[in-house]
Design a protein around this motif. Structure first.
Motif, mmCIF file in Angstrom:
data_model
loop_
_atom_site.group_PDB
_atom_site.id
_atom_site.type_symbol
_atom_site.label_atom_id
_atom_site.label_comp_id
_atom_site.label_asym_id
_atom_site.label_seq_id
_atom_site.Cartn_x
_atom_site.Cartn_y
_atom_site.Cartn_z
ATOM 1 N N ILE A 377 0.835 -1.202 0.000
ATOM 2 C CA ILE A 377 0.000 0.000 0.000
ATOM 3 C C ILE A 377 0.869 1.251 0.000
ATOM 4 C CG2 ILE A 377 -1.723 1.291 1.310
ATOM 5 C CD1 ILE A 377 -2.779 -1.345 2.356
ATOM 6 N N ARG A 378 1.979 1.191 0.750
ATOM 7 C CA ARG A 378 2.852 2.370 0.839
ATOM 8 C C ARG A 378 3.464 2.741 -0.517
ATOM 9 N NH1 ARG A 378 5.308 -0.369 5.293
ATOM 10 N NH2 ARG A 378 4.305 0.161 7.275
ATOM 11 N N THR A 379 3.556 1.775 -1.444
ATOM 12 C CA THR A 379 4.143 2.104 -2.753
ATOM 13 C C THR A 379 3.287 3.087 -3.529
ATOM 14 O OG1 THR A 379 3.045 0.227 -3.828
ATOM 15 C CG2 THR A 379 5.235 -0.167 -2.890
ATOM 16 N N LEU A 380 2.032 3.303 -3.075
ATOM 17 C CA LEU A 380 1.159 4.235 -3.785
ATOM 18 C C LEU A 380 1.557 5.697 -3.582
ATOM 19 C CD1 LEU A 380 -2.394 2.671 -3.368
ATOM 20 C CD2 LEU A 380 -1.165 3.092 -5.499
ATOM 21 N N ASN A 381 2.313 5.993 -2.535
ATOM 22 C CA ASN A 381 2.748 7.387 -2.339
ATOM 23 C C ASN A 381 4.164 7.450 -1.773
ATOM 24 O OD1 ASN A 381 2.102 6.423 0.211
ATOM 25 N ND2 ASN A 381 1.227 8.369 0.917
ATOM 26 N N ASP A 382 5.046 6.618 -2.364
ATOM 27 C CA ASP A 382 6.455 6.631 -1.937
ATOM 28 C C ASP A 382 7.331 7.525 -2.809
ATOM 29 O OD1 ASP A 382 6.452 5.177 -4.245
ATOM 30 O OD2 ASP A 382 7.359 3.365 -3.409
ATOM 31 N N GLY A 383 6.734 8.195 -3.803
ATOM 32 C CA GLY A 383 7.509 9.093 -4.674
ATOM 33 C C GLY A 383 8.232 8.377 -5.794
ATOM 34 N N ILE A 384 7.974 7.058 -5.945
ATOM 35 C CA ILE A 384 8.632 6.266 -6.988
ATOM 36 C C ILE A 384 7.558 5.643 -7.860
ATOM 37 C CG2 ILE A 384 10.167 4.335 -7.492
ATOM 38 C CD1 ILE A 384 11.468 4.787 -4.798
ATOM 39 N N ALA A 385 7.607 5.940 -9.155
ATOM 40 C CA ALA A 385 6.638 5.378 -10.089
ATOM 41 C C ALA A 385 7.266 4.201 -10.822
ATOM 42 C CB ALA A 385 6.176 6.450 -11.068
ATOM 43 N N GLN A 386 6.607 3.774 -11.879
ATOM 44 C CA GLN A 386 7.020 2.560 -12.567
ATOM 45 C C GLN A 386 8.448 2.627 -13.085
ATOM 46 O OE1 GLN A 386 4.775 0.160 -12.552
ATOM 47 N NE2 GLN A 386 6.231 -1.300 -13.395
ATOM 48 N N PHE A 387 8.905 3.818 -13.470
ATOM 49 C CA PHE A 387 10.207 3.926 -14.101
ATOM 50 C C PHE A 387 11.203 4.737 -13.280
ATOM 51 C CE2 PHE A 387 7.379 2.884 -17.540
ATOM 52 C CZ PHE A 387 8.100 1.913 -18.235
ATOM 53 N N GLY A 388 10.977 4.883 -12.008
ATOM 54 C CA GLY A 388 11.964 5.546 -11.179
ATOM 55 C C GLY A 388 11.378 6.657 -10.328
ATOM 56 N N GLU A 389 12.274 7.382 -9.648
ATOM 57 C CA GLU A 389 11.845 8.475 -8.794
ATOM 58 C C GLU A 389 11.146 9.550 -9.622
ATOM 59 O OE1 GLU A 389 13.787 11.676 -5.638
ATOM 60 O OE2 GLU A 389 14.979 10.014 -6.426
ATOM 61 N N ILE A 390 10.040 10.019 -9.111
ATOM 62 C CA ILE A 390 9.207 10.944 -9.883
ATOM 63 C C ILE A 390 9.717 12.369 -9.690
ATOM 64 C CG2 ILE A 390 6.876 11.779 -10.298
ATOM 65 C CD1 ILE A 390 5.859 9.201 -9.010
ATOM 66 N N PRO A 391 10.192 13.024 -10.752
ATOM 67 C CA PRO A 391 10.631 14.426 -10.629
ATOM 68 C C PRO A 391 9.446 15.359 -10.841
ATOM 69 C CG PRO A 391 11.112 13.640 -12.821
ATOM 70 C CD PRO A 391 10.452 12.485 -12.100
ATOM 71 N N TYR A 392 9.655 16.627 -10.524
ATOM 72 C CA TYR A 392 8.658 17.623 -10.885
ATOM 73 C C TYR A 392 8.632 17.743 -12.405
ATOM 74 C CZ TYR A 392 8.213 18.990 -6.001
ATOM 75 O OH TYR A 392 7.960 18.984 -4.651
ATOM 76 N N VAL A 393 7.436 17.951 -12.945
ATOM 77 C CA VAL A 393 7.262 17.915 -14.395
ATOM 78 C C VAL A 393 8.118 18.965 -15.088
ATOM 79 C CG1 VAL A 393 5.601 18.188 -16.278
ATOM 80 C CG2 VAL A 393 4.936 16.964 -14.200
ATOM 81 N N ASP A 394 8.166 20.193 -14.543
ATOM 82 C CA ASP A 394 8.929 21.246 -15.206
ATOM 83 C C ASP A 394 10.424 20.936 -15.224
ATOM 84 O OD1 ASP A 394 8.835 21.553 -12.397
ATOM 85 O OD2 ASP A 394 9.507 23.635 -12.565
ATOM 86 N N ILE A 395 10.936 20.417 -14.102
ATOM 87 C CA ILE A 395 12.364 20.068 -14.043
ATOM 88 C C ILE A 395 12.667 18.900 -14.974
ATOM 89 C CG2 ILE A 395 14.191 19.200 -12.537
ATOM 90 C CD1 ILE A 395 12.894 20.717 -10.247
ATOM 91 N N TRP A 396 11.768 17.919 -14.966
ATOM 92 C CA TRP A 396 11.948 16.732 -15.806
ATOM 93 C C TRP A 396 11.983 17.110 -17.290
ATOM 94 C CZ3 TRP A 396 7.272 13.752 -17.724
ATOM 95 C CH2 TRP A 396 7.650 12.647 -18.473
ATOM 96 N N LEU A 397 11.045 17.928 -17.742
ATOM 97 C CA LEU A 397 11.004 18.316 -19.149
ATOM 98 C C LEU A 397 12.198 19.189 -19.525
ATOM 99 C CD1 LEU A 397 7.193 19.043 -19.649
ATOM 100 C CD2 LEU A 397 8.461 16.965 -20.205
ATOM 101 N N ALA A 398 12.614 20.076 -18.592
ATOM 102 C CA ALA A 398 13.797 20.904 -18.856
ATOM 103 C C ALA A 398 15.042 20.031 -19.007
ATOM 104 C CB ALA A 398 13.990 21.926 -17.742
ATOM 105 N N GLU A 399 15.150 18.980 -18.193
ATOM 106 C CA GLU A 399 16.290 18.068 -18.308
ATOM 107 C C GLU A 399 16.261 17.303 -19.627
ATOM 108 O OE1 GLU A 399 16.851 15.503 -14.992
ATOM 109 O OE2 GLU A 399 17.202 17.134 -13.563
ATOM 110 N N LEU A 400 15.064 16.894 -20.071
ATOM 111 C CA LEU A 400 14.961 16.222 -21.369
ATOM 112 C C LEU A 400 15.394 17.159 -22.495
ATOM 113 C CD1 LEU A 400 11.592 14.235 -21.116
ATOM 114 C CD2 LEU A 400 13.915 13.387 -20.810
#
Length: 650
Positions: A377-400
């Motif tokens: 149950i804790r995996t639902l809000n541990d900050g880690i999604a299917q492909f790794g640690e979830i970044p903020y969308v703006d930072i993630w897109l800027a890095e891409l």
């Protein structure tokens, strides 16, 4: 439209990253002028930076593509797309996500415009914040296009393009406008200069520009994470999260499971994502003051394989409940099986994630709840999604975006370095070839020089042999004649003694002359030995003549080449022989001068001299002078006779 293009002021980028949108040819031309050491250093720096950036992972499955303006613009004609959100918000970043097309040659962005301007609008008017004018079609620009601006109040963003792209039409997958980490354009109003593209309504709609469905996914992770629940009699009804305090909720994101060991074999992305759900918020745990803040699906269609983003508009709450109104049913399995699978539930307050590690409760019978692992149950809000640690969308897109620019630059650096190495390799090959040719040429010259030396040595030996033959033969004949005269019966004792003395002198001369020639052949000579031999030659050949042998400022040399000594001596003998044979003289004067390495010889007689049309100097003397690298000539003396001159460098 006119209000957007009048009195435009440019605002420079101020934050961490601004997309380049530069073609490979332009990048390459800027790199070709850099020194090789700088290119290598830049390559190392880029590789280190790439290790720190998010990696490209493209979302799989079918989903809305965005908005497309299918219009071929005439020269000077433009099209525009506008996103507005009502009240002014302080924004600091605009991101244009391209429509990604997967072709045989890889991923491309055929609809991304080559020339466009981005404006923002607020109470002060309109401002141009970015302009890209490129004559180069960049169909492989697959990264988000990031525009960093100083924090500026705005209520709308408009993109104006000239309608030109890699294939003519202009379109975007998503337009995102950020205030901090919050996308204020999410689910907002979209208007355009053109009507929606009617031929493919499912893929291309204006609302899809702000639905939050991006063509990328965070990836990859080293382990599988997420939560899955399957049951026939006890379907899961809700999931409640306690934030621990009252917060102003700005957005909620739901991340689907994208296919891993948690899901049945053979299932695809989106398995277990509810086909219908709602989101409610409340100030108390009993939800007495419940407010529904989002319903799915509503306007936005999702196949369950993209992150679903819900803007909440600053609703204050402590408790959040996800109501599962219709569970997922896989068509290839038991139709009575109700399935639920989710990778992460993210809750944001004023743009910042506030859900990580918060308490979760399943809306289910307590008896069955005990069978479910608390850890899962804790995996639902541990900050880690299917492909790794979830970044903020703006930072993630800027890095891409930064990754794409750096990887493009890295490819061009590698190309330029490779071309430099190929040029250097060609130059090295040419240098090796030139060196080889020079080496062969030097070898040929050396062989020719050795041949010349051997030829000269052979000629010298022949000359010495001939000279020895002549001199020794003459001396031996003289000794024989004197011996016969001394052996006669009527020869007096006085004459016999004279004959014997002459025989001894001639034999001594022959011995000295032979030793001198052998010395010349073996190790050369010096100025002193050369003069001594010339004096002896003069005394022997001119015994019946008046002679004068003198030197003028003679400076002896340590060594003289053997062939030079021999040639000078033979030249002198040849000159004396010609005087004895042709001059009819009774006096011969010899003058020798050696200064440094400059040698001069004069032989003067008082004979009859040259005839008016006679040969001035013999061929033999000219040949000797040529072998010495000098000059020889002769001239008549005013008082009679001839003077022979020799000048050469030793």
């Amino acid at each position: 439209m006119s209000a957007w293009v009048l009195s435009v002021a440019f605002v420079p980028a101020a934050k961490s990253y601004q997309s380049n949108f530069t073609s490979s040819s332009v990048i390459r031309s800027s790199l070709e002028v850099r020194p090789l050491e700088e290119l290598i250093e830049k390559e190392i720096t880029i590789k280190k930076r790439l290790q720190e950036l998010a990696a490209f992972e493209f979302a799989q499955g079918n989903a809305p593509s965005g908005y497309l303006i299918d219009k071929k613009s005439a020269p000077g004609e433009t099209v525009w797309i506008e996103v507005s959100w009502g009240e002014e918000r302080m924004i600091d970043q605009i991101i244009l996500s391209p429509v990604i097309s997967s072709q045989n040659r890889g991923h491309t962005s055929p609809y991304f415009p080559n020339r466009f301007q981005v404006y923002i609008r607020n109470s002060q008017g309109e401002t141009l914040v970015d302009e890209r004018i490129s004559d180069h079609v960049v169909p492989d620009f697959i990264a988000p296009y990031c525009i960093e601006i100083p924090p500026t109040p705005a209520s709308a963003v408009r993109v104006v393009a000239d309608g030109d792209s890699a294939i003519g039409s202009v379109g975007f997958n998503e337009i995102l406008v950020f205030s901090g980490h919050e996308n204020v354009a999410l689910h907002q109003s979209v208007t355009s200069s053109e009507p929606e593209y009617e031929q493919t309504l499912i893929r291309w709609k204006k609302d899809f520009l702000v639905d939050g469905y991006l063509p990328y996914q965070v990836g990859p992770a080293s382990t599988n994470v997420g939560f899955r629940f399957d049951h026939t009699r006890h379907p899961l009804r809700s999931i409640t999260m306690d934030l621990g305090e009252v917060l102003s909720i700005s957005a909620i994101h739901l991340h689907p499971n994208l296919g891993d060991s948690l899901l049945p074999q053979g299932t695809g992305p989106g398995y277990g994502f509810p086909t219908k759900l709602s989101l409610e918020v409340s100030m108390d745990a009993d939800f007495t003051d419940v407010k529904t803040v989002a319903v799915y699906p509503e306007r936005f269609i999702n196949s369950g394989n993209r992150t679903v983003m819900f803007p909440i508009a600053g609703q204050e709450a402590r408790y959040i409940r996800l109501n599962i109104l219709r569970l997922f049913r896989a068509p290839h399995f038991d139709r009575s099986m109700n399935s639920f699978a989710l990778s992460e539930i993210e809750v944001f307050s004023e743009g910042f994630r506030c859900s990580t590690g918060k308490s979760l409760k399943l809306g289910y019978s307590d008896t069955y709840l005990k069978q479910i692992s608390e850890e899962s149950i804790r995996t639902l809000n541990d900050g880690i999604a299917q492909f790794g640690e979830i970044p903020y969308v703006d930072i993630w897109l800027a890095e891409l975006s930064e990754r794409f620019d750096l990887e493009s630059t890295l490819v061009e650096i590698a190309h330029v370095i490779r071309m430099r190495h190929e040029k250097q390799s060609k130059r090295l090959q040419i240098a090796v070839l030139v060196i080889a040719v020079l080496a062969v040429a030097l070898l040929i010259l050396y062989i020719f020089h050795r041949y010349r030396q051997q030829k000269v040595a052979h000629q010298t030996r022949e000359q010495i042999a001939a000279d020895l033959h002549d001199d020794l033969g003459a001396d031996l004949d003289t000794i024989t004649m004197l011996g016969r005269l001394a052996a006669k019966d009527n020869c007096s004792a006085g004459k016999q003694a004279s004959y014997i003395d002459n025989i001894i002198n001639i034999a001594r001369h022959s011995s000295d002359y032979t030793r001198h020639l052998i010395s010349i052949i073996g190790k050369g000579g010096d100025g002193g030995s050369l003069l001594r031999q010339m004096r002896k030659t003069s005394d022997r050949m001119l015994a019946d003549y008046q002679t004068d042998f003198h030197t003028d400022g003679f400076e002896p040399l340590d060594t003289i080449r053997p062939e030079s000594c021999l040639d000078i001596l033979l030249f002198y003998k040849e000159a004396l022989h010609n005087i004895i044979k042709h001059a009819d003289a009774d006096r011969v004067d010899t003058s020798v001068r050696l200064s440094g390495r400059q040698f001069r010889l004069q032989v003067c007689d008082n004979g009859v001299g040259h005839a008016a049309d006679g040969v001035r100097i013999s061929h033999a003397l000219k040949k000797r002078a040529t072998r010495l690298g000098g000059k020889a000539n002769s001239e008549n003396n005013p008082e009679g006779g001839v003077t022979i001159h020799l000048s050469c460098k030793l």
